[in-house]
Design a protein around this motif. Structure first.
Motif, mmCIF file in Angstrom:
data_model
loop_
_atom_site.group_PDB
_atom_site.id
_atom_site.type_symbol
_atom_site.label_atom_id
_atom_site.label_comp_id
_atom_site.label_asym_id
_atom_site.label_seq_id
_atom_site.Cartn_x
_atom_site.Cartn_y
_atom_site.Cartn_z
ATOM 1 N N PRO A 1 2.650 -87.640 -44.005
ATOM 2 C CA PRO A 1 1.921 -86.485 -43.462
ATOM 3 C C PRO A 1 0.936 -86.914 -42.392
ATOM 4 C CG PRO A 1 1.052 -87.090 -45.611
ATOM 5 C CD PRO A 1 2.263 -87.943 -45.400
ATOM 6 N N LEU A 2 0.650 -86.008 -41.455
ATOM 7 C CA LEU A 2 -0.308 -86.252 -40.391
ATOM 8 C C LEU A 2 -1.647 -85.641 -40.744
ATOM 9 C CD1 LEU A 2 1.871 -85.566 -37.222
ATOM 10 C CD2 LEU A 2 1.330 -87.768 -38.267
ATOM 11 N N ARG A 3 -2.704 -86.424 -40.584
ATOM 12 C CA ARG A 3 -4.053 -85.947 -40.901
ATOM 13 C C ARG A 3 -4.440 -84.767 -40.010
ATOM 14 N NH1 ARG A 3 -7.992 -84.783 -44.376
ATOM 15 N NH2 ARG A 3 -10.075 -85.017 -43.494
ATOM 16 N N GLN A 4 -4.116 -84.851 -38.698
ATOM 17 C CA GLN A 4 -4.565 -83.820 -37.768
ATOM 18 C C GLN A 4 -3.782 -82.521 -37.905
ATOM 19 O OE1 GLN A 4 -3.284 -86.772 -37.110
ATOM 20 N NE2 GLN A 4 -2.120 -86.861 -35.214
ATOM 21 N N ASP A 5 -2.669 -82.547 -38.643
ATOM 22 C CA ASP A 5 -1.868 -81.338 -38.850
ATOM 23 C C ASP A 5 -1.153 -81.494 -40.184
ATOM 24 O OD1 ASP A 5 -0.261 -79.134 -38.830
ATOM 25 O OD2 ASP A 5 0.801 -79.611 -36.977
ATOM 26 N N VAL A 6 -1.775 -81.010 -41.261
ATOM 27 C CA VAL A 6 -1.251 -81.249 -42.602
ATOM 28 C C VAL A 6 0.084 -80.556 -42.846
ATOM 29 C CG1 VAL A 6 -3.517 -81.653 -43.604
ATOM 30 C CG2 VAL A 6 -2.631 -79.319 -43.502
ATOM 31 N N TYR B 1 4.789 -98.359 -51.366
ATOM 32 C CA TYR B 1 4.465 -96.963 -51.062
ATOM 33 C C TYR B 1 4.039 -96.906 -49.600
ATOM 34 C CZ TYR B 1 2.359 -92.317 -51.432
ATOM 35 O OH TYR B 1 2.049 -90.986 -51.243
ATOM 36 N N THR B 2 4.591 -95.968 -48.843
ATOM 37 C CA THR B 2 4.310 -95.858 -47.416
ATOM 38 C C THR B 2 3.318 -94.742 -47.144
ATOM 39 O OG1 THR B 2 6.535 -96.649 -46.883
ATOM 40 C CG2 THR B 2 5.320 -95.550 -45.126
ATOM 41 N N THR B 3 2.312 -95.032 -46.329
ATOM 42 C CA THR B 3 1.283 -94.048 -46.021
ATOM 43 C C THR B 3 0.772 -94.292 -44.600
ATOM 44 O OG1 THR B 3 -0.850 -93.149 -46.759
ATOM 45 C CG2 THR B 3 -0.522 -95.502 -47.032
ATOM 46 N N THR B 4 -0.265 -93.570 -44.201
ATOM 47 C CA THR B 4 -0.940 -93.784 -42.924
ATOM 48 C C THR B 4 -2.446 -93.693 -43.141
ATOM 49 O OG1 THR B 4 -0.741 -91.421 -42.413
ATOM 50 C CG2 THR B 4 0.915 -92.878 -41.458
ATOM 51 N N ILE B 5 -3.206 -94.308 -42.245
ATOM 52 C CA ILE B 5 -4.663 -94.230 -42.313
ATOM 53 C C ILE B 5 -5.115 -92.922 -41.687
ATOM 54 C CG2 ILE B 5 -6.837 -95.279 -41.579
ATOM 55 C CD1 ILE B 5 -5.416 -97.967 -41.497
ATOM 56 N N TRP B 6 -5.866 -92.131 -42.436
ATOM 57 C CA TRP B 6 -6.382 -90.861 -41.921
ATOM 58 C C TRP B 6 -7.790 -91.011 -41.357
ATOM 59 C CZ3 TRP B 6 -4.839 -86.122 -45.437
ATOM 60 C CH2 TRP B 6 -3.465 -85.928 -45.336
ATOM 61 N N LEU C 1 -11.669 -96.424 -46.617
ATOM 62 C CA LEU C 1 -10.505 -95.961 -45.862
ATOM 63 C C LEU C 1 -9.939 -94.742 -46.562
ATOM 64 C CD1 LEU C 1 -8.320 -99.106 -44.993
ATOM 65 C CD2 LEU C 1 -9.644 -97.692 -43.419
ATOM 66 N N CYS C 2 -9.509 -93.759 -45.777
ATOM 67 C CA CYS C 2 -8.828 -92.579 -46.318
ATOM 68 C C CYS C 2 -7.377 -92.642 -45.888
ATOM 69 C CB CYS C 2 -9.505 -91.313 -45.795
ATOM 70 S SG CYS C 2 -8.764 -89.781 -46.407
ATOM 71 N N LEU C 3 -6.457 -92.554 -46.844
ATOM 72 C CA LEU C 3 -5.018 -92.678 -46.590
ATOM 73 C C LEU C 3 -4.301 -91.397 -47.000
ATOM 74 C CD1 LEU C 3 -4.567 -96.217 -48.203
ATOM 75 C CD2 LEU C 3 -5.038 -95.721 -45.805
ATOM 76 N N GLY C 4 -3.218 -91.086 -46.308
ATOM 77 C CA GLY C 4 -2.446 -89.886 -46.608
ATOM 78 C C GLY C 4 -1.593 -90.039 -47.853
ATOM 79 N N VAL C 5 -1.256 -88.909 -48.452
ATOM 80 C CA VAL C 5 -0.392 -88.880 -49.632
ATOM 81 C C VAL C 5 0.884 -88.161 -49.257
ATOM 82 C CG1 VAL C 5 -0.078 -87.993 -51.969
ATOM 83 C CG2 VAL C 5 -2.297 -88.899 -51.269
#
Length: 244
Positions: free
Chosen positions: A200-205, A44-49, A58-62
């Motif tokens: 998804p980008l944390r700074q701009d959902v 599963y691919t995500t990014t660290i928010w 850690l908070c990760l994007g969905v």
């Protein structure tokens, strides 16, 4: 006598909490893609928010259309892997769960790792172009659709990451032929793109980072791309020294 594998890993292990938070924070700032891998090859691919030092999480994007999320959440073992330039960052994931953040967005949280591993691996540098002039890709998501222009977040000789708004219908697995890539006035070429991941980008959902693999570049285009990457690295290095 051969050195045990676990002992060889000691050279790459990082266990200082401040150094761990610094590396993870850099990955968050650069929207680095993180692959969560469970047994049997489920990924599963995500990014660290967010790196929350006080909560130790850690908070990760969905990804809205992400596959295998349920199986990843149910996995007893999880490995996270991401890259900072040529450095591979790897750590075990514990207590992963899906929750709602303060903005009502669905996110993943897990415990901050107590140790991680840092390896040199990538054969290609990935660079973030300077903001002016803005580098872009012009493409048609479907042959019959109008052309759209997407800003380039970063680029390497094998791939490119694009900033996509919710209005542009790109999804994992899509292939786009004949995309026009314009990095600067001297670096323009045509490439075929395959969408490898959408995060998804944390700074701009309302926006997402679209990672694409590039193919079909001519020899002159490859030389121009490599020259652009080298020049961008030198300019960013010079800017970093000027800020000291």
């Amino acid at each position: 006598m051969p050195v045990p594998y676990s002992a060889r890993l000691n050279d790459f292990r990082i266990s200082l909490p401040m150094e761990i938070r610094t590396l993870l924070g850099q990955m968050a700032e650069q929207n680095v893609l993180i692959s969560l891998t469970a047994p049997r090859g489920i990924t599963y691919t995500t990014t660290i928010w967010e790196v929350d030092r006080l909560k130790g999480t850690l908070c990760l994007g969905v990804e809205p259309s992400g596959r295998h999320l349920d199986r990843i959440l149910a996995a007893e073992e999880l490995l996270a892997v991401g890259y900072l330039d040529k450095v591979k960052i790897q750590f075990d994931v514990h207590d992963l769960m899906q929750v709602r953040d303060t903005d009502g967005q669905s996110v993943l949280t897990c415990r901050l790792p107590r140790e991680l591993y840092r390896f040199q691996r990538r054969s290609h540098f990935r660079v973030r172009p300077l903001p002016t002039p803005a580098p872009v890709v012009r493409l048609r998501p479907y042959p019959e659709s109008p052309a759209v222009e997407l800003r380039i977040i970063d680029v390497s000789v094998s791939g490119v990451a694009l900033l996509m708004s919710g209005r542009v219908p790109l999804s994992t697995g899509m292939q786009v032929a004949g995309a026009d890539v314009e990095l600067d006035a001297d670096t323009r070429f045509v490439a075929n793109l395959e969408v490898m991941n959408v995060s998804p980008l944390r700074q701009d959902v309302s926006s997402s980072r679209v990672g694409c693999e590039m193919s079909g570049l001519s020899a002159p285009a490859l030389r121009a791309l490599q020259r652009f990457i080298n020049q961008t690295q030198k300019r960013r290095r010079a800017m970093a020294w000027a800020d000291l």
